[in-house]
Design a protein around this motif. Structure first.
Motif, PDB file in Angstrom:
ATOM      1  N   GLU A 249       0.796  -1.227   0.000  1.00  0.00           N
ATOM      2  CA  GLU A 249       0.000   0.000   0.000  1.00  0.00           C
ATOM      3  C   GLU A 249       0.834   1.286   0.000  1.00  0.00           C
ATOM      4  N   ASP A 250       1.999   1.258   0.628  1.00  0.00           N
ATOM      5  CA  ASP A 250       2.789   2.488   0.767  1.00  0.00           C
ATOM      6  C   ASP A 250       3.952   2.562  -0.204  1.00  0.00           C
ATOM      7  N   TRP A 251       4.500   1.425  -0.601  1.00  0.00           N
ATOM      8  CA  TRP A 251       5.705   1.424  -1.434  1.00  0.00           C
ATOM      9  C   TRP A 251       5.428   1.092  -2.892  1.00  0.00           C
ATOM     10  N   GLY A 252       4.156   0.974  -3.260  1.00  0.00           N
ATOM     11  CA  GLY A 252       3.799   0.812  -4.667  1.00  0.00           C
ATOM     12  C   GLY A 252       3.596  -0.610  -5.145  1.00  0.00           C
ATOM     13  N   GLY A 253       3.606  -1.583  -4.244  1.00  0.00           N
ATOM     14  CA  GLY A 253       3.473  -2.978  -4.653  1.00  0.00           C
ATOM     15  C   GLY A 253       2.146  -3.294  -5.305  1.00  0.00           C
ATOM     16  N   ARG A 254       1.050  -2.865  -4.684  1.00  0.00           N
ATOM     17  CA  ARG A 254      -0.268  -3.211  -5.242  1.00  0.00           C
ATOM     18  C   ARG A 254      -0.481  -2.543  -6.591  1.00  0.00           C
ATOM     19  N   ALA A 255      -0.042  -1.308  -6.737  1.00  0.00           N
ATOM     20  CA  ALA A 255      -0.188  -0.622  -8.020  1.00  0.00           C
ATOM     21  C   ALA A 255       0.567  -1.355  -9.124  1.00  0.00           C
ATOM     22  N   ALA A 256       1.765  -1.840  -8.795  1.00  0.00           N
ATOM     23  CA  ALA A 256       2.548  -2.585  -9.781  1.00  0.00           C
ATOM     24  C   ALA A 256       1.862  -3.891 -10.155  1.00  0.00           C
ATOM     25  N   LEU A 257       1.287  -4.573  -9.173  1.00  0.00           N
ATOM     26  CA  LEU A 257       0.628  -5.844  -9.439  1.00  0.00           C
ATOM     27  C   LEU A 257      -0.673  -5.651 -10.205  1.00  0.00           C
ATOM     28  N   GLU A 258      -1.369  -4.548  -9.979  1.00  0.00           N
ATOM     29  CA  GLU A 258      -2.590  -4.270 -10.737  1.00  0.00           C
ATOM     30  C   GLU A 258      -2.273  -4.058 -12.218  1.00  0.00           C
ATOM     31  N   LYS A 259      -1.104  -3.475 -12.510  1.00  0.00           N
ATOM     32  CA  LYS A 259      -0.689  -3.328 -13.903  1.00  0.00           C
ATOM     33  C   LYS A 259      -0.392  -4.678 -14.535  1.00  0.00           C
ATOM     34  N   VAL A 260       0.220  -5.580 -13.746  1.00  0.00           N
ATOM     35  CA  VAL A 260       0.517  -6.920 -14.247  1.00  0.00           C
ATOM     36  C   VAL A 260      -0.773  -7.679 -14.540  1.00  0.00           C
ATOM     37  N   LEU A 261      -1.749  -7.561 -13.652  1.00  0.00           N
ATOM     38  CA  LEU A 261      -3.018  -8.256 -13.841  1.00  0.00           C
ATOM     39  C   LEU A 261      -3.799  -7.702 -15.021  1.00  0.00           C
ATOM     40  N   ASN A 262      -3.644  -6.400 -15.293  1.00  0.00           N
ATOM     41  CA  ASN A 262      -4.328  -5.753 -16.416  1.00  0.00           C
ATOM     42  C   ASN A 262      -5.830  -6.048 -16.408  1.00  0.00           C
ATOM     43  N   SER A 263      -6.423  -5.873 -15.213  1.00  0.00           N
ATOM     44  CA  SER A 263      -7.853  -6.117 -15.040  1.00  0.00           C
ATOM     45  C   SER A 263      -8.442  -4.954 -14.243  1.00  0.00           C
ATOM     46  N   SER A 270      -8.690  -6.396  -1.549  1.00  0.00           N
ATOM     47  CA  SER A 270      -9.438  -7.336  -0.715  1.00  0.00           C
ATOM     48  C   SER A 270      -8.836  -8.730  -0.775  1.00  0.00           C
ATOM     49  N   VAL A 271      -8.444  -9.152  -1.980  1.00  0.00           N
ATOM     50  CA  VAL A 271      -7.875 -10.485  -2.140  1.00  0.00           C
ATOM     51  C   VAL A 271      -6.579 -10.610  -1.352  1.00  0.00           C
ATOM     52  N   LEU A 272      -5.779  -9.547  -1.329  1.00  0.00           N
ATOM     53  CA  LEU A 272      -4.518  -9.575  -0.592  1.00  0.00           C
ATOM     54  C   LEU A 272      -4.737  -9.721   0.914  1.00  0.00           C
ATOM     55  N   GLN A 273      -5.919  -9.400   1.384  1.00  0.00           N
ATOM     56  CA  GLN A 273      -6.213  -9.544   2.808  1.00  0.00           C
ATOM     57  C   GLN A 273      -6.652 -10.950   3.191  1.00  0.00           C
ATOM     58  N   VAL A 274      -7.130 -11.725   2.209  1.00  0.00           N
ATOM     59  CA  VAL A 274      -7.792 -12.985   2.557  1.00  0.00           C
ATOM     60  C   VAL A 274      -7.159 -14.213   1.919  1.00  0.00           C
ATOM     61  N   ASN A 275      -6.934 -14.208   0.603  1.00  0.00           N
ATOM     62  CA  ASN A 275      -6.514 -15.463  -0.033  1.00  0.00           C
ATOM     63  C   ASN A 275      -5.968 -15.191  -1.427  1.00  0.00           C
ATOM     64  N   SER A 284       6.272 -10.413 -11.952  1.00  0.00           N
ATOM     65  CA  SER A 284       6.647  -9.281 -11.100  1.00  0.00           C
ATOM     66  C   SER A 284       7.180  -9.797  -9.767  1.00  0.00           C
ATOM     67  N   TRP A 285       8.364  -9.304  -9.394  1.00  0.00           N
ATOM     68  CA  TRP A 285       8.940  -9.670  -8.108  1.00  0.00           C
ATOM     69  C   TRP A 285       8.151  -9.091  -6.941  1.00  0.00           C
ATOM     70  N   TRP A 286       7.250  -8.154  -7.239  1.00  0.00           N
ATOM     71  CA  TRP A 286       6.421  -7.582  -6.173  1.00  0.00           C
ATOM     72  C   TRP A 286       5.543  -8.638  -5.503  1.00  0.00           C
ATOM     73  N   TRP A 287       5.227  -9.733  -6.222  1.00  0.00           N
ATOM     74  CA  TRP A 287       4.426 -10.788  -5.606  1.00  0.00           C
ATOM     75  C   TRP A 287       5.093 -11.317  -4.343  1.00  0.00           C
ATOM     76  N   LEU A 288       6.423 -11.326  -4.332  1.00  0.00           N
ATOM     77  CA  LEU A 288       7.153 -11.855  -3.180  1.00  0.00           C
ATOM     78  C   LEU A 288       7.172 -10.904  -1.996  1.00  0.00           C
ATOM     79  N   ALA A 289       6.646  -9.689  -2.180  1.00  0.00           N
ATOM     80  CA  ALA A 289       6.679  -8.696  -1.103  1.00  0.00           C
ATOM     81  C   ALA A 289       5.398  -8.671  -0.288  1.00  0.00           C
ATOM     82  N   SER A 290       4.381  -9.424  -0.688  1.00  0.00           N
ATOM     83  CA  SER A 290       3.117  -9.383   0.042  1.00  0.00           C
ATOM     84  C   SER A 290       3.152 -10.342   1.222  1.00  0.00           C
TER      85      SER A 290
END
Length: 411
Positions: A249-263, A270-275, A284-290
């Motif tokens: 949320e603060d370092w740009g991880g979710r924004a980068a992953l949303e670009k990868v998903l292209n959806s 919400s998904v990152l909070q549950v499953n 994207s290496w950002w997946w490893l930061a969650s």
């Protein structure tokens, strides 16, 4: 007069509970079982466009199954010498016993895998993890904690590198269902799914058993150890979760992953909070930061392992309190916790009976969960009071005795 071997001493009570069980450990197992039942029967997201997480998803998703796996490691440590691991021939016998017990669990898991059910059944992965941990059974606490730390750091990176290669195969080396007997005909696909592409990837989940083994090698009966597990586990769990949220949320991880998903509009927050299970988690290496549940990242493994340690510490402390006041406060939890394999198998079988069918008239999801939980608690308490093992627990125990001492152990 010669002393009798452990196998000889235990054969007189083949169906009774072992003396000296730590009530807090059984209670933690019961809590894990009830938590997993909750994720199976109750919604983890609200049925709306934003997939708003429910309290069940926020509380139990990822954590209940991880607690179950960590406790597997604790149980193996307690059955192989506790804080003084067995050595030499005794260690070899213990490994044979664990291997045969794993075979029993695998048979149950493959059989349940043939059911049509909307549950990710853990038992085949659980059995494979028992086999994977065999080389570590002779290690002490310090070396196990070192191995656990290394596995927590390295296994998610290795999985990230290997998974795309396996999924790019034709057909992809991934099952679209729970492992069952038919999958033995495609062993490479089955092994790839169990270790890397499935719901409970054994490569990363071995971290949980190593953490559990290390915890079980501590002197759990010392007054300070449960408190350290509770406090230390809580601090590490909060730190890992906080770091994961900050990365997203603060370092740009979710924004980068949303670009990868292209959806556009997909509720990734919400998904990152549950499953996060089912996401390819590549490109994207950002997946490893969650620290998302079921993401299999270092922060996820660290957070859920620490939560498990804190729960174990809390249950051990409650067990001490129960002994002090001479009141079995933990019986409703330790009852089902002493026969989790039997109750889990029955639970999955019952759930399969309602697959793609409406609930009976007058029943709700909450009511169905409380029925399962109440039945598990009452059956578990009955077996504890009668000092009996559950049917599948007896089978696993018998297999372990055969492995440790040969067929004479059951005579």
């Amino acid at each position: 007069m010669t002393s009798r071997s452990p196998a000889t001493r235990s054969r007189k009570l083949p169906s009774r509970q072992q003396p000296g069980r730590l009530r807090g450990i059984d209670a933690a197992r019961g809590l894990a079982l009830l938590g997993m039942m909750a994720t199976h029967l109750l919604p983890t997201f609200e049925s709306n466009a934003t997939l708003t997480p429910t309290w069940v998803g926020l509380t139990f998703s990822g954590r209940a199954a991880a607690l179950f796996a960590v406790l597997a490691g604790v149980g193996l440590a307690l059955s192989t010498g506790k804080n003084k691991p067995v050595e030499g021939p005794e260690l070899s016998a213990a490994r044979r016993g664990v291997a045969l017990r794993a075979l029993v669990i695998a048979v149950v898991g493959l059989t349940l895998g043939g059911l049509e059910v909307n549950v990710a059944i853990i038992l085949v992965h659980y059995a494979v993890l028992f086999l994977c941990v065999l080389p570590f059974l002779g290690l002490g606490a310090k070396r196990l904690f070192a191995w656990a730390a290394g596995w927590l750091l390295a296994s998610p990176v290795l999985a990230y590198l290997l998974r795309p290669w396996l999924l790019a195969a034709e057909p992809p080396l991934k099952l679209g269902h729970n492992p069952n007997w038919e999958d033995l005909g495609t062993p490479f696909r089955l092994l790839a799914d169990v270790f890397l592409t499935g719901y409970y990837p054994a490569l990363q989940w071995l971290s949980y058993l190593l953490v559990g083994l290390a915890i079980g090698r501590l002197v759990l009966t010392r007054a300070l150890v449960p408190a350290l597990l509770l406090v230390g586990g809580t601090v590490v769990a909060v730190a890992a979760r906080t770091l994961g949220v900050a990365a997203m949320e603060d370092w740009g991880g979710r924004a980068a992953l949303e670009k990868v998903l292209n959806s556009p509009g997909y509720p990734l927050a919400s998904v990152l909070q549950v499953n996060l299970a089912g996401f390819p988690q590549d490109d994207s290496w950002w997946w490893l930061a969650s620290a998302a549940p079921h993401s299999g990242t270092t922060l996820d493994l660290l957070h859920t392992s620490a939560v498990a340690a804190a729960v174990i510490g809390a249950c051990l402390l409650l067990g001490r309190l129960a002994e002090w006041v001479d009141l079995d406060l933990l019986l409703p939890l330790r009852g089902p916790g002493a026969m989790t394999l039997t109750l889990y198998a029955v639970h999955v079988w019952v759930v399969s009976g309602f697959y793609l069918k409406p609930l009976p008239a007058g029943w709700t999801e909450d009511g169905m969960y409380f029925a399962h939980a109440a039945a598990a608690i009452m059956i578990g308490m009955l077996f504890v009071v009668l000092k009996r093992r559950g049917p599948l627990e007896w089978l696993g125990h018998s297999a372990s005795l055969v492995g440790r001492g040969g067929l004479k152990a059951l005579q």
